[in-house]
Design a protein around this motif. Structure first.
Motif, PDB file in Angstrom:
ATOM      1  N   GLY A  71       7.854  -1.106  -6.200  1.00 36.59           N
ATOM      2  CA  GLY A  71       8.507  -0.048  -6.593  1.00 36.59           C
ATOM      3  C   GLY A  71       7.849   0.594  -7.941  1.00 36.59           C
ATOM      4  O   GLY A  71       8.303   1.464  -8.788  1.00 36.59           O
ATOM      5  N   ASN A  72       6.383   0.162  -8.190  1.00 38.89           N
ATOM      6  CA  ASN A  72       5.598   0.667  -9.351  1.00 38.89           C
ATOM      7  C   ASN A  72       4.595   1.735  -9.034  1.00 38.89           C
ATOM      8  O   ASN A  72       4.078   2.176 -10.119  1.00 38.89           O
ATOM      9  CB  ASN A  72       5.110  -0.418 -10.246  1.00 38.89           C
ATOM     10  CG  ASN A  72       4.242  -1.345  -9.319  1.00 38.89           C
ATOM     11  OD1 ASN A  72       4.052  -0.967  -8.066  1.00 38.89           O
ATOM     12  ND2 ASN A  72       3.822  -2.394  -9.683  1.00 38.89           N
ATOM     13  N   ARG A  73       4.364   1.983  -7.992  1.00 39.12           N
ATOM     14  CA  ARG A  73       3.425   3.029  -7.567  1.00 39.12           C
ATOM     15  C   ARG A  73       1.897   2.611  -7.802  1.00 39.12           C
ATOM     16  O   ARG A  73       0.905   3.570  -8.007  1.00 39.12           O
ATOM     17  CB  ARG A  73       3.560   4.475  -8.033  1.00 39.12           C
ATOM     18  CG  ARG A  73       5.159   4.895  -7.552  1.00 39.12           C
ATOM     19  CD  ARG A  73       4.942   5.419  -6.023  1.00 39.12           C
ATOM     20  NE  ARG A  73       6.010   6.216  -5.663  1.00 39.12           N
ATOM     21  CZ  ARG A  73       7.303   5.607  -5.497  1.00 39.12           C
ATOM     22  NH1 ARG A  73       7.366   4.234  -5.420  1.00 39.12           N
ATOM     23  NH2 ARG A  73       8.316   6.209  -5.021  1.00 39.12           N
ATOM     24  N   ASP A  74       1.910   1.307  -8.223  1.00 38.46           N
ATOM     25  CA  ASP A  74       0.366   0.814  -8.514  1.00 38.46           C
ATOM     26  C   ASP A  74      -0.545   1.002  -7.085  1.00 38.46           C
ATOM     27  O   ASP A  74      -0.136   0.588  -6.185  1.00 38.46           O
ATOM     28  CB  ASP A  74       0.514  -0.463  -8.973  1.00 38.46           C
ATOM     29  CG  ASP A  74      -0.838  -1.181  -9.487  1.00 38.46           C
ATOM     30  OD1 ASP A  74      -1.850  -0.505  -9.491  1.00 38.46           O
ATOM     31  OD2 ASP A  74      -0.938  -2.361  -9.499  1.00 38.46           O
ATOM     32  N   PRO A  75      -1.615   1.765  -7.537  1.00 41.33           N
ATOM     33  CA  PRO A  75      -2.632   1.977  -6.529  1.00 41.33           C
ATOM     34  C   PRO A  75      -3.240   0.519  -5.655  1.00 41.33           C
ATOM     35  O   PRO A  75      -3.124   0.507  -4.484  1.00 41.33           O
ATOM     36  CB  PRO A  75      -3.763   2.686  -7.048  1.00 41.33           C
ATOM     37  CG  PRO A  75      -3.240   3.209  -8.179  1.00 41.33           C
ATOM     38  CD  PRO A  75      -2.100   2.371  -8.711  1.00 41.33           C
ATOM     39  N   ALA A  76      -3.446  -0.590  -6.659  1.00 38.22           N
ATOM     40  CA  ALA A  76      -3.567  -1.868  -6.071  1.00 38.22           C
ATOM     41  C   ALA A  76      -2.370  -2.261  -5.100  1.00 38.22           C
ATOM     42  O   ALA A  76      -3.099  -2.808  -4.145  1.00 38.22           O
ATOM     43  CB  ALA A  76      -3.951  -2.878  -7.141  1.00 38.22           C
ATOM     44  N   ASP A  77      -1.416  -2.201  -5.506  1.00 36.54           N
ATOM     45  CA  ASP A  77      -0.250  -2.658  -4.584  1.00 36.54           C
ATOM     46  C   ASP A  77       0.021  -1.860  -3.298  1.00 36.54           C
ATOM     47  O   ASP A  77       0.046  -2.331  -2.214  1.00 36.54           O
ATOM     48  CB  ASP A  77       1.041  -2.657  -5.229  1.00 36.54           C
ATOM     49  CG  ASP A  77       1.369  -3.765  -6.276  1.00 36.54           C
ATOM     50  OD1 ASP A  77       0.275  -4.627  -6.202  1.00 36.54           O
ATOM     51  OD2 ASP A  77       2.284  -3.744  -7.026  1.00 36.54           O
ATOM     52  N   LEU A  78      -0.291  -0.686  -3.270  1.00 37.33           N
ATOM     53  CA  LEU A  78      -0.130   0.462  -2.355  1.00 37.33           C
ATOM     54  C   LEU A  78      -1.229   0.060  -1.304  1.00 37.33           C
ATOM     55  O   LEU A  78      -0.863   0.036  -0.026  1.00 37.33           O
ATOM     56  CB  LEU A  78      -0.131   1.911  -2.833  1.00 37.33           C
ATOM     57  CG  LEU A  78       0.911   2.171  -3.601  1.00 37.33           C
ATOM     58  CD1 LEU A  78       0.707   3.781  -4.009  1.00 37.33           C
ATOM     59  CD2 LEU A  78       2.175   2.153  -2.822  1.00 37.33           C
ATOM     60  N   ALA A  79      -2.480  -0.122  -1.739  1.00 42.09           N
ATOM     61  CA  ALA A  79      -3.417  -0.500  -1.073  1.00 42.09           C
ATOM     62  C   ALA A  79      -3.348  -1.497  -0.325  1.00 42.09           C
ATOM     63  O   ALA A  79      -3.942  -1.815   0.859  1.00 42.09           O
ATOM     64  CB  ALA A  79      -4.624  -0.368  -1.783  1.00 42.09           C
ATOM     65  N   ARG A  80      -2.334  -2.643  -0.507  1.00 41.93           N
ATOM     66  CA  ARG A  80      -2.265  -3.832  -0.067  1.00 41.93           C
ATOM     67  C   ARG A  80      -1.356  -3.641   1.232  1.00 41.93           C
ATOM     68  O   ARG A  80      -1.282  -4.521   2.332  1.00 41.93           O
ATOM     69  CB  ARG A  80      -1.761  -4.824  -0.831  1.00 41.93           C
ATOM     70  CG  ARG A  80      -2.275  -6.123  -0.773  1.00 41.93           C
ATOM     71  CD  ARG A  80      -1.735  -7.175  -2.006  1.00 41.93           C
ATOM     72  NE  ARG A  80      -2.466  -7.003  -2.934  1.00 41.93           N
ATOM     73  CZ  ARG A  80      -2.104  -7.082  -4.368  1.00 41.93           C
ATOM     74  NH1 ARG A  80      -0.825  -7.182  -4.381  1.00 41.93           N
ATOM     75  NH2 ARG A  80      -2.609  -6.683  -5.429  1.00 41.93           N
ATOM     76  N   VAL A  81      -0.717  -2.741   1.455  1.00 39.52           N
ATOM     77  CA  VAL A  81       0.350  -2.201   2.589  1.00 39.52           C
ATOM     78  C   VAL A  81      -0.739  -1.869   3.701  1.00 39.52           C
ATOM     79  O   VAL A  81      -1.547  -0.842   3.556  1.00 39.52           O
ATOM     80  CB  VAL A  81       1.270  -1.378   2.385  1.00 39.52           C
ATOM     81  CG1 VAL A  81       1.927  -0.918   3.556  1.00 39.52           C
ATOM     82  CG2 VAL A  81       2.027  -1.658   1.185  1.00 39.52           C
TER      83      VAL A  81
END
Lengths: 441, 460
Positions: free
Chosen positions: A75-85
């Motif tokens: 839930g933090n919209r961090d690009p690095a986290d998003l890219a992991r999906v």
């Protein structure tokens, strides 16, 4: 004198037979012309008929829900986290969207699982969605209406290539999918549009014919043509000027002339072997690079350019040269100040025709490795356009023709329309140039 | 410094030299160009050429010599037994080159243990040597350019024959461009000869030229007889000529003797359009359209003569279509070269047009037409794309045109685009095939040109 009562105006049997033979002969000439023309029109018809569909493509417009808990668990919209999906997480969203679209269209899902509907979309659709979400993270949590590439089968159904009978043996894409396609067609979500991506895009992997484009290969061809133009024109003109204006009648000149005449008729594949051995194995230039292709095509085009340039130089009347020499110009000045400018239209015409020949040439490119890989990315920089592995238009067409799915044939013919369009434009330019600047002395 | 940044510098130096040379010549003559032997621009051009040419020559020589020298030095690091093995060395060198290009990428792929370590070592040596050589090259080339510039500027004198010098240099450049044709031929022969000799070292020449079985296998024990390929080549060419020669010849006769000027002006460009279509188009036509159409009529569901869509007749028919404009435009030129007086004489004696053609014009044009057919045959033999895509891959000695056959050109492509190691007989055979093809087409061309030229001389 036989039969004096016969008029000269009524032909005798022998004359009639001779006239019949004449008519037969003439008719066979006409038949030959018609056969050649029939071949030409047949060829053009097939090219247009089979290639034109490549310029249209089926798209599915879907409204996709983008739930936060799946796409951004932190839930933090961090690009690095998003890219992991990964794209695997995105695929079910598309299934759900398809299911909703189907309900809105008033049809039922004929399959037990929603997952099966996915065959209607291109395999690249989840990646397409993911790229959009990564670019605009604020979309997460809402819904997004987007146009997705339909799969090659669905596209083929709209174009009449795929029918219920032709699908009888298929597992992944069944006639039931066509019922779904019909329902989506009815609600206007599935539609056929002009396919710009075919003109600008890159090659795609073998399972995604719907995503393949010829743009990158065309860039490769362009780079090769630039190399050919930059090398073959100056060298060809220099060689022709020497042979036509300066060369003494000796054995070296004879040898050069014989060589040029023979090189013009050497099979193109032999130039491919030369390129492989000389530029790649000996000189160590990178394989599959447009630079190498350009060098090979330069060697191949040179004889053509030399022959037409010499004809253009010969057409300049000697009086021009004599006048220049008469007022004190040197031979070099005569040639470069007077003869060459006057011969320029002819030289350019010959060069364009040589370039057109080089543009369509395939066989040597096969040997220097411009096939057999998927050129998915357009070159990033001008230097890369010449040195990084790329394909060329004819090589790309050959590559497509080798792939199993009939959808690739459509791409290949579409590529040929483009290739022939370029060739026609070049030849037209040559003809116009000749018309505009042709001088009779 | 790579050549891409060196070349602009050289060009700038040359431009500088041109301006400086021009200025200096003018100032030596007291600002009056009439005091100079040549035009001021000639002095400038001389300086520019002196700056550019020696530097470029050095650069070219250096770039040719560097890979050889570096390879030699790197290879010296390997044990003698590795060097003696023919394939191992080239394999190691290509590994080294890849490692040098991407030092991190090769960790896993180059193998494990001592071999990987020694390869990494060699790759490091390779990159340092390359870098040192490139730096040294840039320095020397730039110094040479500057030296040329200085020397040429120093030699400027109002009485110096700058024009003659510049023109002499230009003429030798022109000669250089013209001899490129010879160099290309030499390059073709040399590149194929070395591969061919290498091949005959691995595979007996007698088996190659007289073997009737073509069965390459990359595991070894290949049988590489050229006869089935030669047969396929000639058979397909024969089918193509059987289509193209009658149609092309009659089309030429109609165009040159019967057609009205307006019809001729329309038909001739249309036929030439056919000649401008790339061979890949014909290849695709054979693969996708003609082959399946023939298979429907003659295949299992029709007459049952044909096993698949790819057959000698598929390639032959399409190739015939491709050759029609070639034959017709050559024949047209030749028919037009027959003097009108011969036709007038025959027509005046009461012969019909067809009799004139058959009994007078065609016999007079026959050598030229034979030459045209020979040229068409040479084109057919060297044609690649149509046979690669339409003729099939099976090499067999068969008389049935509905059988799949293959040709020399198609096998050159398949042997060189496969995964074979370039040092193996299976890949090297392509060079021997190429040599055969080159000699075959060259022979036909020389014969055709000889016939055509001999004939032309009769009426000129």
């Amino acid at each position: 004198m036989s039969a004096p009562n016969k008029s000269l105006f009524t032909p005798g049997p022998r004359t009639r037979a001779r006239n019949r033979a004449e008519a037969r002969f003439r008719a066979s000439g006409l038949a030959a012309i018609l056969a050649a023309l029939a071949f030409l029109t047949g060829l053009m018809g097939i090219i247009l008929h089979d290639g034109a569909p490549a310029f249209r493509q089926a798209f599915v417009t879907l409204t996709v829900e983008l739930p936060e808990e799946r796409l951004d668990p932190n839930g933090n919209r961090d690009p690095a986290d998003l890219a992991r999906v990964t794209t695997f997480k995105y695929a079910p969203l598309l299934d759900a969207a398809l299911l909703r679209a189907l309900e809105e269209a008033g049809a039922e899902n004929p399959f037990a699982k929603a997952k099966k509907l996915r065959a209607l979309l291109s395999k690249g659709a989840p990646a397409q969605l993911r790229a959009r979400v990564l670019a605009e993270p604020e979309l997460i949590g809402g819904s997004l209406t987007m146009r997705f590439l339909a799969s090659a089968r669905a596209d083929g159904y709209l174009k009449g290539r795929v029918t219920r009978e032709s699908l009888a043996r298929e597992r992944k894409f069944t006639p039931a999918h066509l019922d779904v396609a019909d329902a989506l067609l009815g609600s206007g979500l599935l539609e056929s549009r002009f396919n710009l991506a075919f003109l600008t895009g890159s090659d795609a992997s073998e399972s995604r014919p719907e995503a393949a484009g010829i743009g990158t290969a065309a860039l490769g061809s362009l780079a090769m043509m630039l190399v050919v133009l930059a090398l073959a024109l100056p060298i060809g003109v220099a060689a022709s000027v020497y042979l036509e204006e300066f060369a003494p009648q000796n054995r070296l000149t004879d040898l050069i002339e014989v060589n040029i005449a023979n090189l013009a008729a050497v099979p193109s594949i032999v130039f491919g072997i030369l390129g492989l051995a000389l530029f790649i194995q000996f000189a160590g230039l990178p394989q599959s690079a447009p630079l190498v292709g350009g060098l090979v095509l330069t060697l191949m085009t040179l004889p053509t350019i030399i022959i037409s340039t010499r004809a253009a130089l010969r057409a300049v009347p000697p009086s021009i040269r004599e006048a220049a020499l008469g007022v004190g110009a040197s031979r070099m000045q005569t040639v470069f100040h007077h003869v060459l400018p006057l011969a320029m239209p002819g030289i350019l015409t010959g060069t364009i025709i040589g370039l057109a020949q080089a543009l369509g040439e395939t066989a040597p490119l096969l040997l220097i490795g411009m096939i057999g890989f998927v050129a998915t990315n357009p070159p990033a920089s001008p230097a890369e356009a010449f040195l990084a592995p790329n394909s060329a238009m004819p090589a790309q067409i050959y590559e497509w023709a080798r792939r199993a799915d009939p959808a690739w044939y459509e791409r290949a013919w579409g590529g040929i329309i483009l290739l022939i369009g370029f060739l026609l434009a070049m030849n037209l330019a040559a003809i116009l140039l000749r018309r505009r600047f042709e001088r009779r002395w | 410094m790579p050549a891409s940044s060196l070349l602009p510098i050289l060009a700038a130096l040359a431009a500088l030299g041109f301006v400086a040379g021009r200025r200096r010549a003018l100032s030596l003559a007291g600002g009056d160009a009439r005091g100079l032997h040549s035009l001021p621009a000639h002095y400038g051009a001389e300086v520019a050429l002196f700056t550019l040419l020696p530097a470029l020559a050095l650069l070219a020589l250096w770039s040719l010599a560097t890979p050889l020298a570096v390879n030699h030095l790197v290879a010296g690091e390997f044990p003698a037994e590795t060097r003696a093995e023919p394939g191992a060395m080239s394999l190691a060198m290509s590994d080294i080159r890849r490692l040098a290009a991407e030092p991190d990428a090769g960790q896993g792929s180059a193998g494990q243990g001592t071999r990987a370590a020694s390869l990494q070592e060699a790759a490091r040596l390779y990159s340092t040597l390359r870098a040192r050589a490139s730096g040294l090259a840039s320095l020397t080339v730039l110094l040479t350019a500057l030296a040329g510039l200085g020397y040429a500027l120093w030699r400027i004198h109002p009485r110096r024959r700058a024009r003659s010098h510049v023109e002499a240099i230009l003429e030798s450049l022109l000669i250089g461009a013209a001899t490129l044709a010879i160099l290309t031929t030499l390059g073709i022969v040399a590149s194929m000869l070395s591969g061919t000799i290498e091949f005959f070292r691995l595979y007996p020449a007698g088996d190659f030229f007289f073997g009737t079985i073509w069965a390459p296998s990359f595991g070894g024990g290949s049988r590489l007889g050229i006869l089935p390929l030669l047969w396929g080549t000639l058979y397909i060419s024969l089918i193509a000529l059987a289509v193209a020669v009658p149609i092309g010849l009659f089309a030429a006769i109609y165009l040159s003797e019967y057609a009205s000027p307006a019809a001729r002006a329309l038909l001739k460009p249309l036929l030439e359009l056919l000649a401008g279509i790339p061979t890949i188009v014909y290849g695709l036509l054979a693969l996708v359209t003609v082959g399946p159409a023939l298979a429907r009529v003659f295949g299992d569901e029709g007459l049952g003569w044909m096993q698949g869509a790819s057959a000698a007749i598929t390639a032959g028919l399409v190739m015939g279509g491709m050759l029609i404009p070639f034959v017709s435009s050559l024949s047209d030129d030749i028919l037009n070269a027959v003097p009108q007086a011969l036709r007038d004489g025959s027509l005046g004696l009461g012969a019909t047009r067809s009799e004139t053609l058959r009994l007078v014009v065609l016999p007079a044009a026959l050598p030229g037409i034979v030459g045209a057919i020979l040229l068409a045959a040479s084109r057919a033999i060297g044609e690649t794309m149509i046979v690669v895509m339409g003729a099939g891959a099976a090499a067999r000695l068969s008389l049935n045109p509905f059988d799949a056959m293959t040709t020399i050109t198609a096998k050159i492509v398949s042997q060189l685009t496969g995964d074979a190691d370039f040092a193996s007989a299976e890949a090297l055979v392509a060079f021997a095939l190429g040599m055969t093809l080159f000699v075959l087409t060259l022979g036909l061309n020389v014969l055709a040109l000889h016939v055509v030229r001999k004939y032309r001389e009769q009426y000129e």
